[in-house]
Every structure is written in C-alpha cells, then in structure tokens.
Design a protein around this motif. Structure first.
Motif, PDB file in Angstrom:
ATOM      1  N   PRO A   1      21.176  58.618  65.268  1.00 19.09           N
ATOM      2  CA  PRO A   1      20.212  58.138  66.261  1.00 19.09           C
ATOM      3  C   PRO A   1      20.916  57.634  67.522  1.00 19.09           C
ATOM      4  O   PRO A   1      22.048  57.151  67.476  1.00 19.09           O
ATOM      5  CB  PRO A   1      19.493  56.995  65.531  1.00 19.09           C
ATOM      6  N   VAL A   2      20.201  57.766  68.657  1.00 21.47           N
ATOM      7  CA  VAL A   2      20.742  57.304  69.933  1.00 21.47           C
ATOM      8  C   VAL A   2      19.721  56.412  70.634  1.00 21.47           C
ATOM      9  O   VAL A   2      18.528  56.441  70.331  1.00 21.47           O
ATOM     10  CB  VAL A   2      21.114  58.496  70.858  1.00 21.47           C
ATOM     11  N   HIS A   3      20.216  55.629  71.560  1.00 20.80           N
ATOM     12  CA  HIS A   3      19.408  54.751  72.408  1.00 20.80           C
ATOM     13  C   HIS A   3      19.415  55.330  73.819  1.00 20.80           C
ATOM     14  O   HIS A   3      20.392  55.970  74.213  1.00 20.80           O
ATOM     15  CB  HIS A   3      20.020  53.341  72.403  1.00 20.80           C
ATOM     16  N   PRO A   4      18.337  55.136  74.621  1.00 21.11           N
ATOM     17  CA  PRO A   4      18.366  55.632  75.995  1.00 21.11           C
ATOM     18  C   PRO A   4      19.517  55.073  76.830  1.00 21.11           C
ATOM     19  O   PRO A   4      19.961  55.705  77.775  1.00 21.11           O
ATOM     20  CB  PRO A   4      17.017  55.185  76.568  1.00 21.11           C
ATOM     21  N   LEU A   5      19.994  53.866  76.476  1.00 20.98           N
ATOM     22  CA  LEU A   5      21.130  53.275  77.164  1.00 20.98           C
ATOM     23  C   LEU A   5      22.390  53.550  76.353  1.00 20.98           C
ATOM     24  O   LEU A   5      22.456  53.201  75.163  1.00 20.98           O
ATOM     25  CB  LEU A   5      20.951  51.767  77.338  1.00 20.98           C
ATOM     26  N   PRO A   6      23.386  54.187  76.923  1.00 26.65           N
ATOM     27  CA  PRO A   6      24.599  54.545  76.177  1.00 26.65           C
ATOM     28  C   PRO A   6      25.249  53.332  75.514  1.00 26.65           C
ATOM     29  O   PRO A   6      25.398  52.270  76.124  1.00 26.65           O
ATOM     30  CB  PRO A   6      25.515  55.140  77.251  1.00 26.65           C
ATOM     31  N   GLY A   7      25.583  53.502  74.241  1.00 31.92           N
ATOM     32  CA  GLY A   7      26.308  52.462  73.534  1.00 31.92           C
ATOM     33  C   GLY A   7      25.468  51.348  72.957  1.00 31.92           C
ATOM     34  O   GLY A   7      25.998  50.453  72.291  1.00 31.92           O
ATOM     35  N   VAL A   8      24.146  51.381  73.176  1.00 25.27           N
ATOM     36  CA  VAL A   8      23.278  50.314  72.668  1.00 25.27           C
ATOM     37  C   VAL A   8      22.775  50.688  71.269  1.00 25.27           C
ATOM     38  O   VAL A   8      22.476  51.846  70.989  1.00 25.27           O
ATOM     39  CB  VAL A   8      22.096  50.078  73.627  1.00 25.27           C
ATOM     40  N   ASP A   9      22.678  49.706  70.394  1.00 27.29           N
ATOM     41  CA  ASP A   9      22.184  49.905  69.028  1.00 27.29           C
ATOM     42  C   ASP A   9      20.782  50.518  69.066  1.00 27.29           C
ATOM     43  O   ASP A   9      19.871  49.955  69.683  1.00 27.29           O
ATOM     44  CB  ASP A   9      22.147  48.546  68.320  1.00 27.29           C
ATOM     45  N   PRO A  10      20.578  51.679  68.408  1.00 27.88           N
ATOM     46  CA  PRO A  10      19.270  52.355  68.482  1.00 27.88           C
ATOM     47  C   PRO A  10      18.232  51.846  67.493  1.00 27.88           C
ATOM     48  O   PRO A  10      17.183  52.474  67.321  1.00 27.88           O
ATOM     49  CB  PRO A  10      19.636  53.806  68.175  1.00 27.88           C
ATOM     50  N   SER A  11      18.475  50.723  66.838  1.00 27.81           N
ATOM     51  CA  SER A  11      17.547  50.263  65.791  1.00 27.81           C
ATOM     52  C   SER A  11      16.155  49.961  66.343  1.00 27.81           C
ATOM     53  O   SER A  11      15.169  49.999  65.594  1.00 27.81           O
ATOM     54  CB  SER A  11      18.108  49.023  65.092  1.00 27.81           C
ATOM     55  N   ALA A  12      16.040  49.651  67.638  1.00 21.75           N
ATOM     56  CA  ALA A  12      14.726  49.377  68.227  1.00 21.75           C
ATOM     57  C   ALA A  12      13.979  50.648  68.602  1.00 21.75           C
ATOM     58  O   ALA A  12      12.803  50.588  68.968  1.00 21.75           O
ATOM     59  CB  ALA A  12      14.889  48.496  69.465  1.00 21.75           C
ATOM     60  N   CYS A  13      14.641  51.813  68.491  1.00 20.98           N
ATOM     61  CA  CYS A  13      14.034  53.078  68.909  1.00 20.98           C
ATOM     62  C   CYS A  13      13.190  53.685  67.795  1.00 20.98           C
ATOM     63  O   CYS A  13      13.422  53.429  66.602  1.00 20.98           O
ATOM     64  CB  CYS A  13      15.117  54.077  69.317  1.00 20.98           C
ATOM     65  N   THR A  14      12.237  54.498  68.180  1.00 17.74           N
ATOM     66  CA  THR A  14      11.448  55.229  67.187  1.00 17.74           C
ATOM     67  C   THR A  14      12.332  56.252  66.478  1.00 17.74           C
ATOM     68  O   THR A  14      13.343  56.718  67.017  1.00 17.74           O
ATOM     69  CB  THR A  14      10.258  55.928  67.859  1.00 17.74           C
ATOM     70  N   GLU A  15      11.942  56.608  65.268  1.00 19.77           N
ATOM     71  CA  GLU A  15      12.813  57.410  64.399  1.00 19.77           C
ATOM     72  C   GLU A  15      13.073  58.797  64.972  1.00 19.77           C
ATOM     73  O   GLU A  15      12.180  59.458  65.499  1.00 19.77           O
ATOM     74  CB  GLU A  15      12.200  57.525  62.998  1.00 19.77           C
ATOM     75  N   GLN A  16      14.319  59.238  64.832  1.00 25.95           N
ATOM     76  CA  GLN A  16      14.763  60.521  65.374  1.00 25.95           C
ATOM     77  C   GLN A  16      15.240  61.428  64.230  1.00 25.95           C
ATOM     78  O   GLN A  16      14.749  61.340  63.116  1.00 25.95           O
ATOM     79  CB  GLN A  16      15.884  60.272  66.394  1.00 25.95           C
ATOM     80  N   LEU A  17      16.124  62.361  64.553  1.00 27.06           N
ATOM     81  CA  LEU A  17      16.757  63.278  63.589  1.00 27.06           C
ATOM     82  C   LEU A  17      15.748  64.174  62.884  1.00 27.06           C
ATOM     83  O   LEU A  17      15.955  64.589  61.740  1.00 27.06           O
ATOM     84  CB  LEU A  17      17.594  62.499  62.567  1.00 27.06           C
ATOM     85  N   GLY A  18      14.626  64.467  63.567  1.00 28.73           N
ATOM     86  CA  GLY A  18      13.679  65.429  63.024  1.00 28.73           C
ATOM     87  C   GLY A  18      12.801  64.919  61.911  1.00 28.73           C
ATOM     88  O   GLY A  18      12.128  65.725  61.248  1.00 28.73           O
ATOM     89  N   VAL A  19      12.777  63.615  61.669  1.00 26.53           N
ATOM     90  CA  VAL A  19      11.934  63.053  60.610  1.00 26.53           C
ATOM     91  C   VAL A  19      10.518  62.893  61.164  1.00 26.53           C
ATOM     92  O   VAL A  19      10.282  62.091  62.068  1.00 26.53           O
ATOM     93  CB  VAL A  19      12.473  61.705  60.121  1.00 26.53           C
ATOM     94  N   ALA A  20       9.570  63.655  60.637  1.00 27.81           N
ATOM     95  CA  ALA A  20       8.199  63.621  61.144  1.00 27.81           C
ATOM     96  C   ALA A  20       7.507  62.323  60.751  1.00 27.81           C
ATOM     97  O   ALA A  20       7.771  61.740  59.696  1.00 27.81           O
ATOM     98  CB  ALA A  20       7.412  64.818  60.621  1.00 27.81           C
ATOM     99  N   GLY A  21       6.622  61.868  61.637  1.00 28.80           N
ATOM    100  CA  GLY A  21       5.858  60.663  61.369  1.00 28.80           C
ATOM    101  C   GLY A  21       4.633  60.615  62.247  1.00 28.80           C
ATOM    102  O   GLY A  21       4.428  61.475  63.110  1.00 28.80           O
ATOM    103  N   PRO A  22       3.769  59.597  62.070  1.00 27.34           N
ATOM    104  CA  PRO A  22       2.543  59.499  62.860  1.00 27.34           C
ATOM    105  C   PRO A  22       2.839  59.418  64.352  1.00 27.34           C
ATOM    106  O   PRO A  22       3.854  58.869  64.769  1.00 27.34           O
ATOM    107  CB  PRO A  22       1.895  58.201  62.348  1.00 27.34           C
ATOM    108  N   TRP A  23       1.932  59.958  65.145  1.00 22.83           N
ATOM    109  CA  TRP A  23       2.083  60.007  66.606  1.00 22.83           C
ATOM    110  C   TRP A  23       2.460  58.673  67.214  1.00 22.83           C
ATOM    111  O   TRP A  23       3.302  58.597  68.107  1.00 22.83           O
ATOM    112  CB  TRP A  23       0.777  60.513  67.228  1.00 22.83           C
ATOM    113  N   HIS A  24       1.827  57.578  66.714  1.00 23.21           N
ATOM    114  CA  HIS A  24       2.050  56.275  67.339  1.00 23.21           C
ATOM    115  C   HIS A  24       3.406  55.675  66.983  1.00 23.21           C
ATOM    116  O   HIS A  24       3.804  54.670  67.564  1.00 23.21           O
ATOM    117  CB  HIS A  24       0.922  55.305  66.959  1.00 23.21           C
TER     118      HIS A  24
END
Length: 422
Positions: free
Chosen positions: A251-274
């Motif tokens: 996972p990545v954050h929009p700001l380089p080097g920042v912890d992405p834990s606050a970001c919505t899930e990535q890596l192709g894992v499907a989930g609800p729109w919201h």
C-alpha cells in the motif's frame, strides 16, 4: 476565536451556534446582523467567513431521518435527502445499509455535504460529475427565517444557481442527492509511469477505471503513482490494462513516505464503494491539517499544455509541495461550477508555508489561467475575487439571485463579501 481545519485561517465570527431545531435556526438567522453556515472547516480560505455568527447544522433535527431515502422502489436513480451538516462518510455508511450508493466521493470522506456542494468540490472520474452534480434539491433557510425547498424539477429557472452558492443564499439544512444501486470497487496503484506514456495515452489511462487519480510533485521524472478505482463484480474485478505500468505490491500514501494506514484498502482487494472511492478512511484523520491547499480546474482539452507548463515550473514548486494530484471531472450546468465542460483538476497540497506558497502561486496562475483554469472556490489562490467573477458567464445572474435571497447582505463576509461587492 476559531480556526479552519488546517489552522492557516482564524475566522472573524464572534460565536458559533449549533441549533437543534428549525425554530432555533430561524431565531439565530433572523437575529444576527451577519450570519453564515460553517461546515467541516476544510476550506483553506475565508469563503465561509463572517464578522457575525457562524451556524453549524450538524446536530439539527427537523423531525426526519438524517439520511432519508425518499425512493425505495429499486429505481436506478433513487433520491436520498440528508442533513446538510453530515459528513460524506456518515451519509455513505447510512446509505450503503439501504442498498444504495452515491456515484462519487471526494478524497476525504470527512467533509460536510453542504460545504462540499456549495464550493463545487469533487472526486474523480471521466463520467463522474462533481459532488454538486448529484444534487436535485435543497432546503435553504433565508436570512428572514423562511425555509424554501428548491428542486431541479420544480424550479428550472434558478436551480442551477442555488447549488454552488458559496453560502450566499442562506443556510442549507437538507440536500437531496441522486443515488444508484450499491456497488463494489477495487483499488490498484500503478507507479513510475513515464510522462510521455502518460500524456500520449491520457484519455485511455484516465478512462481505464471508474475513478483515476495521478500523483506527482511536477519535478518527478515519471508520474509517481496513479490510483485506479475500478468497479468490481462478483469476480473481484481485474487490474486495469495500462501499457508500461508497474503495479504497487504494498500500500502507498498520496504523500511519499507517509504511513498508508489511513488510506482506503488497495492491492486489488474489492470492497464496498464507500470504503474505496475516497482516498482516506473516515475513522482516521488523514493528517494533522498542517498543510495548505490550492486547486485549479481547467478544460480537459488543454491538459497536455497544462501539464507541460507545470513541469517547467517543477523546480520552483516542488520544494513547497507535499504532493499534487491530477483528476478528471465530467461537465455540468451549474452557474458557479468550474466544470461547464469535461475538465481536469490540478490539486496542490503544499507544505504549511503559506507566505512562500502565495509567492509562487502567481507563476502557477500565469501558466494555467490562459488555458482556461479557474481556482477552486475554497482553496488558496492569489486571483482577485472580481477577476474570478469574470470567469463565469452566469455570474451576473448569480449576483441577482443573491440580492433577491439576501437583500440586506447579511450573508456576505470574507471572500464572498469581496466577490459580490465588485
């Protein structure tokens, strides 16, 4: 004294009031010499400021559900009526539970519905209008305490002027939005795509998913990250076809080097729109607010020239930038919307050095305004409000509407006061 979310602005209002009923709200707006609605304070300029009373309607109870689905027959475009002070993340959770969805979300689910709509705030997607484009009705309390309901169907002569209103027509208490059946989304991030490949294939890349955002600091040798948010069926969907793309494996954050834990899930894992359309999760604060934001919206047909101009400015702007984002937005017919044709947004998240930022913005504006760019209503720019008014063909009609709704000018203050005084 109170400040906006970023802490770069101290409001002029002498008090904040949070009425719990329409009657209390009417008492406040009729008694105040100056009054303006205040949302989630995510504006970076004084567009919401007033020398009088700030009103927040997030706890207002008008006797109806805060998220009230008006059409529950399964129609493709059902309507939901929401408390105007709710945050999009709160609305989306309640709506998803009914099997419905909004067609678009902004990067942050933390922003209020009325505030985002009033400033033409937006998400991304070739076929997705701004958040204002989903509005089909508004309930607005005038400075005289009169509650009016204005809809696209019943008031076609003025409706397009009441949506992106900058708070100049009254205090919005409810917003009616179109919805669609709920859907799933997967999120994949491509990295280090060469600029030539990006620009040569701009249309194909930005249409390769439901919502697409590209991130850069403008001096990068390649487009750093491109976030693809794709609709996903029962099979979970597929990685978009993007020639030359290298896909992120963490996972990545929009700001380089920042912890992405606050970001919505990535890596192709499907989930609800919201839980995917926004970049950040509602339960996290994406940052401490220590930033300044600018944004310029311009005709999509000028994107190549605009990107090339910004890349030439890269050495000057990059030292002040945390990140910059490129997004596409579909057109609409709203009078003060910057999206009167298919558009591109260049968003700038600056380091909290506002004096330095304001010193470089004239160079950015000199590069982008000749290409048809308009500053975002709620972010930092150095364009004079009178010059901004001249960028909107229907501004004269809007001024007349504002005079009609607020003949004494009690809703005017800060940026809006300067805009309407010209």
């Amino acid at each position: 004294m109170h400040q906006n979310w970023a802490g770069n602005l101290t409001y002029s209002a002498r008090e904040i009031v949070r009425p719990t009923s329409l009657e209390q709200l009417a008492d406040v707006v009729t008694a105040a010499d100056h009054v303006r609605a205040l949302g989630s304070r995510h504006s970076f300029n004084d567009v919401a400021d007033t020398p009088g009373v700030h009103v927040q309607v997030d706890v207002l109870d008008d006797g109806r559900p805060a998220v009230d689905l008006l059409d529950q027959d399964g129609a493709e475009n059902g309507i939901v009526s929401v408390n105007a002070g709710l945050r999009y993340g709160e609305v989306s959770r309640g709506l998803h539970a009914t099997g419905r969805a909004l067609g678009n979300m902004a990067s942050l689910p933390h922003i209020s519905v009325a505030g985002a709509v009033a400033t033409a705030t937006h998400g991304s997607g070739d076929a997705n209008q701004s958040l204002s484009g989903a509005v089909v009705g508004l309930e607005i309390m005038s400075p005289g305490g009169e509650l009016r309901r204005i809809t696209r169907a019943e008031h076609p002569d003025v409706f397009a002027g009441t949506v992106v209103s900058l708070g100049a027509l009254g205090v919005v208490t409810r917003v009616e939005l179109t919805t669609v059946p709920t859907f799933s989304v997967r999120q994949d991030v491509a990295q280090e795509l060469p600029w030539d490949d990006y620009l040569d294939n701009f249309d194909a890349i930005m249409s390769a998913a439901y919502s697409v955002s590209a991130f850069t600091r403008w001096d990068d040798p390649a487009v750093r990250d491109i976030w693809f948010k794709s609709k996903a069926g029962s099979d979970g969907g597929r990685v978009p076809e993007v020639p030359g793309a290298r896909w992120a494996t963490t996972p990545v954050h929009p700001l380089p080097g920042v912890d992405p834990s606050a970001c919505t899930e990535q890596l192709g894992v499907a989930g609800p729109w919201h839980e995917r359309l926004s970049h950040f999760r509602l339960e996290f604060t994406p940052s401490a607010g220590d930033e300044v934001q600018s944004e310029y919206l311009l005709p999509r047909r000028n994107v190549v020239a605009a990107v090339e101009a910004m890349r030439r400015l890269g050495p000057k702007v990059a030292p002040l930038l945390a990140t910059s984002e490129i997004r596409t937005v579909a057109g609409d017919d709203l009078w003060l919307s910057p999206f009167d044709e298919p558009s591109v947004g260049f968003h700038f998240t600056w380091l909290p050095r506002e004096a330095d930022v304001r010193a470089v913005l004239p160079d950015v504006e000199a590069a982008l305004l000749p290409l048809g760019a308009r500053p975002h209503w709620g972010k930092v720019s150095t364009v004079d409000p009178r010059d901004m008014a001249a960028l909107y063909p229907r501004f004269g009609d809007f001024r007349a509407l504002a005079d009609r709704f607020d003949p004494e000018g009690r809703l005017r203050g800060g940026f809006v006061g300067r805009l309407l005084a010209g």
